[in-house]
Design an enzyme around this catalytic site. Structure first.
Site, short mmCIF file in Angstrom:
data_model
loop_
_atom_site.label_atom_id
_atom_site.label_comp_id
_atom_site.label_asym_id
_atom_site.label_seq_id
_atom_site.Cartn_x
_atom_site.Cartn_y
_atom_site.Cartn_z
N ASP A 190 45.19 32.34 37.30
CA ASP A 190 44.12 33.19 37.86
C ASP A 190 43.89 32.69 39.44
O ASP A 190 43.06 33.36 40.09
CB ASP A 190 42.95 33.12 37.29
CG ASP A 190 42.72 33.98 36.02
OD1 ASP A 190 43.93 34.50 35.95
OD2 ASP A 190 41.82 33.73 35.12
N ILE A 218 49.00 40.63 21.72
CA ILE A 218 48.06 39.97 20.86
C ILE A 218 48.64 39.50 19.34
O ILE A 218 47.79 39.13 18.56
CB ILE A 218 46.50 40.77 20.60
CG1 ILE A 218 47.10 42.11 19.87
CG2 ILE A 218 45.93 41.10 21.87
CD1 ILE A 218 46.04 42.93 19.44
N CYS A 250 43.80 44.20 33.27
CA CYS A 250 44.37 44.02 34.17
C CYS A 250 46.02 44.28 33.97
O CYS A 250 46.66 43.85 32.93
CB CYS A 250 44.32 42.95 35.18
SG CYS A 250 42.86 42.90 36.13
N ARG A 298 50.98 40.86 27.81
CA ARG A 298 49.85 40.45 27.40
C ARG A 298 49.58 41.19 25.78
O ARG A 298 48.63 41.82 25.59
CB ARG A 298 48.68 40.94 27.94
CG ARG A 298 48.51 40.45 29.44
CD ARG A 298 47.27 40.55 30.23
NE ARG A 298 46.53 39.44 30.19
CZ ARG A 298 45.41 39.59 30.73
NH1 ARG A 298 44.88 40.68 31.64
NH2 ARG A 298 44.50 38.48 30.72
N ARG A 303 35.50 43.93 38.96
CA ARG A 303 35.59 43.58 37.78
C ARG A 303 35.16 41.81 37.55
O ARG A 303 34.68 41.47 36.53
CB ARG A 303 36.92 43.61 37.16
CG ARG A 303 37.32 45.11 37.27
CD ARG A 303 38.79 45.13 36.52
NE ARG A 303 38.80 44.38 35.01
CZ ARG A 303 39.73 44.50 34.29
NH1 ARG A 303 40.79 45.04 34.40
NH2 ARG A 303 39.58 44.07 33.02
N LYS A 362 32.88 34.61 34.50
CA LYS A 362 33.39 35.83 33.85
C LYS A 362 33.90 35.57 32.44
O LYS A 362 33.54 35.82 31.40
CB LYS A 362 34.26 36.58 34.67
CG LYS A 362 35.10 37.52 33.88
CD LYS A 362 35.90 38.45 34.78
CE LYS A 362 37.33 38.29 34.75
NZ LYS A 362 38.03 38.21 33.56
N ASN A 363 35.01 34.56 32.61
CA ASN A 363 35.83 34.14 31.33
C ASN A 363 34.98 33.44 30.33
O ASN A 363 35.52 33.25 29.33
CB ASN A 363 36.99 33.43 31.59
CG ASN A 363 37.91 34.40 32.39
OD1 ASN A 363 37.68 35.56 32.47
ND2 ASN A 363 39.25 33.88 32.61
#
Ligand code: UD1
Length: 417
Positions: free
Chosen positions: A305, A123, A116, A121, A397, A22-23
């Site tokens: 994670d 930027i 999530c 988080r 997800r 995914k990442n």
């Protein structure tokens, strides 16, 4: 409403293929925008975050089609650099479209991203790197407007090795004028993979996987076919599941090299792990020792994670384990669900102390984010009796079909829609 039902207490035995990462795939999908042409992406996971990214690409004029597990992205008719707010709010990684759209069109309008709920988080590192590259920023009512006449390569020093900020800076730099040097860059394997993809398409990037990445701007990129590597966090999740339940499992299509910190912890807890060329074998008695201390850190440290999934394993390990969550402060919100299984966990700010119990009992719990949700699946597999996990959409997800994969390993688990 859909839920996952597990009859726990069974050992896991068998073989499972690991889905695409995914990442890695999300920034690569953003990077396709820099190619004024066609990308074929093999081993692309069919997960909700990829579906969201496809919707965003389509909204800006790209044509995206599936061919089995390959995704074909045609960006020739890209016609806007305004990213629809409703789609951006659904997924944090949509933010990497900023660097890619700036590279392609010299402008982007985007809202602050969603994703999530695992912490603040922000930027700010992304935006400050853009400003240094001659990009003008304006913020109005939650929208960020970026424009430039020319992106200029320069030296960027990241305050923290942020994965997203490193990716965004690389994407903005690929078609820039001159050389960009990113100091204190993130070293995650997904950064290396993004650079490998871009170099295959004609970019000139060196140093990926180290703290200093250099990008020499090129005029254009060309059509490319690329195969995404397997998802190290999905692999880590299944390793943790086997560790917790006991059993013996072969994970196919994945190497130990990107999982070393996880493998080391599981070995210390008492699992036996064999690292093959492109497979991993784990066996566990299910009776593990506590781990005195784990701290989440940027790669190659222990990944944030995997913190929640490892907590599940620690819940029934003998002794006292300790975790320090140093990346995303919100990740302990999952503890309130974990204690419903009978776990004994104390949280103070960034530190969690897990007192191992002799058994976990099946219960009804609610997923509220991706990895925390996967951790609840592991706890359900380890627990005696029936577990119901609500909100499985959070797990979807990032996991193509966690129930299918675990059924391959003889788990008694099903998705009820
Ligand atoms: C990526 C991964 C996510 C993983 C995380 C850390 C993707 C799609 N997501 O997220 O799964 O958990 O890396 O390995 O690849 N920060 C700032 N300002 C910024 C940017 C980040 O303060 O401008 C802080 C964050 O709040 C966090 C830390 O830096 O505390 C790390 O964040 P970052 O590495 O950027 O994570 P993501 O790229 O969002």
């Amino acid at each position: 409403m859909a839920y996952i039902e597990i009859a726990g207490g069974k050992q896991l035995i068998g073989e499972v293929n690991i889905q695409g990462s995914k990442n890695a795939v999300l920034p690569i999908l953003a990077a396709t925008v820099l190619i004024n042409g066609i990308t074929k992406l093999n081993h692309c996971p069919r997960i909700l975050d990829v579906y969201h990214m496809i919707k965003i690409l389509e909204a800006i004029g790209c044509v995206v089609t599936w061919e089995g597990s390959s995704l074909i992205v045609d960006t020739l008719r890209l016609n806007t650099s305004i990213v629809p707010e409703i789609l951006v709010k659904k997924m944090r990684s949509s933010i990497v479209l900023m660097g890619a759209l700036l590279g392609r069109t010299h402008s982007v309008t985007i809202t602050y991203p969603g994703g999530c709920t695992i912490g603040a988080r922000p930027i700010d590192y992304h935006l400050s790197a853009f400003q240094k590259m001659n990009i003008l920023l304006e913020e109005k009512e939650g929208q960020i407007y970026c424009t430039t006449t020319e992106i200029k390569g320069t030296d960027i020093v990241l305050e923290f090795p942020s994965v997203g900020a490193t990716e965004n800076t690389i994407l903005a730099a690929v078609l820039a004028k001159g050389k960009t040097r990113i100091k204190n860059a993130a070293k995650e394997p997904e950064i290396t993979e993004l650079c490998k993809f871009l170099n295959t398409a004609g970019a000139k990037i060196t140093g990926a996987g180290t703290a200093l990445i250099e990008i020499e701007g090129v005029d254009s990129l060309y059509n490319v076919e690329y195969t995404t590597s397997s998802d190290r966090i999905v692999a880590g999740t299944y390793l943790a599941a086997v560790a917790g339940t006991g059993g013996e499992v072969v994970l196919k299509g994945v190497k130990c090299s990107c999982l070393q910190s996880i493998v080391r912890v599981l070995q210390e807890m008492g699992c036996t792990i064999f690292c093959g060329e492109d497979y991993i074998i784990i066996s566990s008695s299910g009776k593990l020792k506590a781990i005195p201390f784990i701290k989440t850190m940027p790669y190659p440290g222990f990944p944030t994670d995997m913190q929640s999934q490892m907590m599940s394993v620690m819940m029934r390990a003998s002794g006292i384990s300790k975790i320090v969550e140093d990346i995303f402060e919100g990740r302990y919100q999952n503890v309130q669900e974990q204690v419903k299984f009978g776990a004994d966990i104390k949280v103070t700010e960034r530190e969690a102390t897990i007192y191992g119990v002799t058994k976990l009992i099946g219960c009804e719990v609610y997923a509220s984010e991706l990895r925390g949700g996967a951790a609840l699946v592991i706890s359900g597999l380890m627990a005696e009796g029936k577990t119901i996990i609500h909100n499985p959409n959070f797990i979807e997800r990032g996991y193509e079909d966690i129930c299918r994969d675990l059924r391959c390993l003889h788990a008694d688990i099903r998705y009820v829609s």
